[in-house]
Design a protein around this motif. Structure first.
Motif, mmCIF file in Angstrom:
data_model
loop_
_atom_site.group_PDB
_atom_site.id
_atom_site.type_symbol
_atom_site.label_atom_id
_atom_site.label_comp_id
_atom_site.label_asym_id
_atom_site.label_seq_id
_atom_site.Cartn_x
_atom_site.Cartn_y
_atom_site.Cartn_z
ATOM 1 N N ALA A 1 13.844 31.226 -19.957
ATOM 2 C CA ALA A 1 12.772 31.892 -19.206
ATOM 3 C C ALA A 1 11.736 32.490 -20.154
ATOM 4 N N GLN A 2 12.188 33.039 -21.268
ATOM 5 C CA GLN A 2 11.254 33.602 -22.243
ATOM 6 C C GLN A 2 10.366 32.518 -22.854
ATOM 7 N N TYR B 1 9.507 29.617 -21.392
ATOM 8 C CA TYR B 1 8.561 29.188 -20.354
ATOM 9 C C TYR B 1 7.448 30.224 -20.187
ATOM 10 N N THR B 2 7.783 31.495 -20.314
ATOM 11 C CA THR B 2 6.783 32.559 -20.202
ATOM 12 C C THR B 2 5.806 32.492 -21.366
ATOM 13 N N ASP C 1 3.207 29.770 -20.723
ATOM 14 C CA ASP C 1 2.163 30.138 -19.769
ATOM 15 C C ASP C 1 1.215 31.204 -20.308
ATOM 16 N N ASP C 2 1.716 32.103 -21.148
ATOM 17 C CA ASP C 2 0.919 33.251 -21.573
ATOM 18 C C ASP C 2 0.070 33.000 -22.808
ATOM 19 N N ASP D 1 9.857 39.313 -13.707
ATOM 20 C CA ASP D 1 8.475 39.076 -14.173
ATOM 21 C C ASP D 1 8.376 37.933 -15.174
ATOM 22 N N ALA D 2 9.491 37.283 -15.517
ATOM 23 C CA ALA D 2 9.436 36.108 -16.388
ATOM 24 C C ALA D 2 9.124 34.874 -15.547
ATOM 25 N N VAL D 3 8.708 33.796 -16.213
ATOM 26 C CA VAL D 3 8.516 32.523 -15.520
ATOM 27 C C VAL D 3 9.891 31.944 -15.206
ATOM 28 N N TYR E 1 9.621 36.927 -9.604
ATOM 29 C CA TYR E 1 9.538 36.026 -10.758
ATOM 30 C C TYR E 1 8.258 35.212 -10.674
ATOM 31 N N ARG E 2 7.800 34.758 -11.800
ATOM 32 C CA ARG E 2 6.564 33.997 -11.865
ATOM 33 C C ARG E 2 6.822 32.497 -11.774
ATOM 34 N N ARG F 1 5.554 28.765 -13.084
ATOM 35 C CA ARG F 1 4.839 28.151 -14.196
ATOM 36 C C ARG F 1 3.559 27.494 -13.700
#
Length: 269
Positions: free
Chosen positions: A43-44, A46-47, A50-51, A90-92, A102-103, A105
């Motif tokens: 998840a980190q 993937y986040t 996106d960020d 709040d992670a993807v 959750y976010r 992608r």
């Protein structure tokens, strides 16, 4: 790809390669069975994709001979019984289910799979966008053989890709099938000889990354909306999205490069 010995509970590797983020599942001694740490780190990763504005496309792959045998049930069962999520709020969300808190992608994800690709492995690849499979893949959505249900998206996406009957054939028997069947059912988009799957996934990802990033994201999200919410909702945003895109620097560059007969140099603005 060089890889140091991972910790016993596995890890997720990340490597920047130009505009790509290569995300590696790394617990080959246990057929890449997923532990809580691996879910959290995935998840980190993937986040991060996106960020970070410098990153345009992700490539998910696995170290070793197999993509993943699925969940490491002894380490995952306590969270499953409590109904707890395995990634931070709040992670993807790697499974892209739109779970509240959750976010989802936004940037594209290309996947390379090989060897054993069971349960979670199928769900991760179906949650991505484009899948390249080695010709030695062994697929199985075998939750029914363990007394549980596939809840990472297989019941949704297998039926959407292959039709309800084809999906239930594999969901209800938990049988094992190969790359040719996965291609027939639209679970994967390309099958290549074993050992070439990651190179082909990177080639596709680089081709996507060369396009206008804002247009790529908008196109992906509109196609996803058409599948999940229906064509009418997807069509309803055509005019507004096109207006927004047509006013970007990349749209101006696309027109200029066409007139000048040269490759476009997109900035993502």
């Amino acid at each position: 790809m060089e890889n140091a010995m991972p910790p016993a509970e596995g890890t997720i590797t990340t490597e920047r390669r130009g505009a790509l983020l290569l995300v590696g599942i790394n617990r080959p001694a246990k057929r890449n069975g997923f532990t809580p740490r691996m879910f959290r780190e995935l998840a980190q990763a993937y986040t991060l994709l996106d960020d970070d504005p410098a990153l345009r496309v992700g490539v998910l792959f696995a170290h070793g001979d197999h993509f993943t045998a699925g969940l490491d049930l002894p380490t995952i069962a306590p969270s499953m019984q409590k109904g707890e999520k395995l990634w931070p709020q709040d992670a993807v969300e790697p499974l892209n289910l739109g779970t509240p808190g959750y976010r989802r992608r936004t940037k594209p994800m290309v996947v390379a799979v090989q060897g054993i690709t069971f349960t979670l492995g199928i769900e991760l690849m179906l949650a991505a966008d484009i899948v390249v499979a080695a010709d030695d893949c062994r697929f199985s959505q075998l939750e029914v053989q363990r007394g549980i249900m596939a809840t990472g998206g297989a019941t949704l996406r297998m039926a959407e890709r292959a039709g309800l009957g084809n999906a239930l054939l594999h969901l209800l028997t938990g049988d094992e099938f190969g790359s040719a069947e996965a291609l027939r059912l639209n679970f994967v988009q390309k099958v290549v000889p074993k050992g070439r799957q990651l190179d082909e996934a990177i080639r596709i990802a680089e081709s996507v990354a060369a396009q206008a990033p804002l247009a790529v994201v908008a196109t992906r999200l509109n196609a996803l909306k058409a599948v999940e919410r229906g064509p009418l909702e997807a069509m309803a945003e055509f005019v507004s999205v096109q207006q927004r895109l047509s006013r970007t620097e990349d749209a101006a560059e696309g027109l200029k490069s066409f007139v000048e007969k040269r490759p476009s140099r997109f900035s993502g603005r």
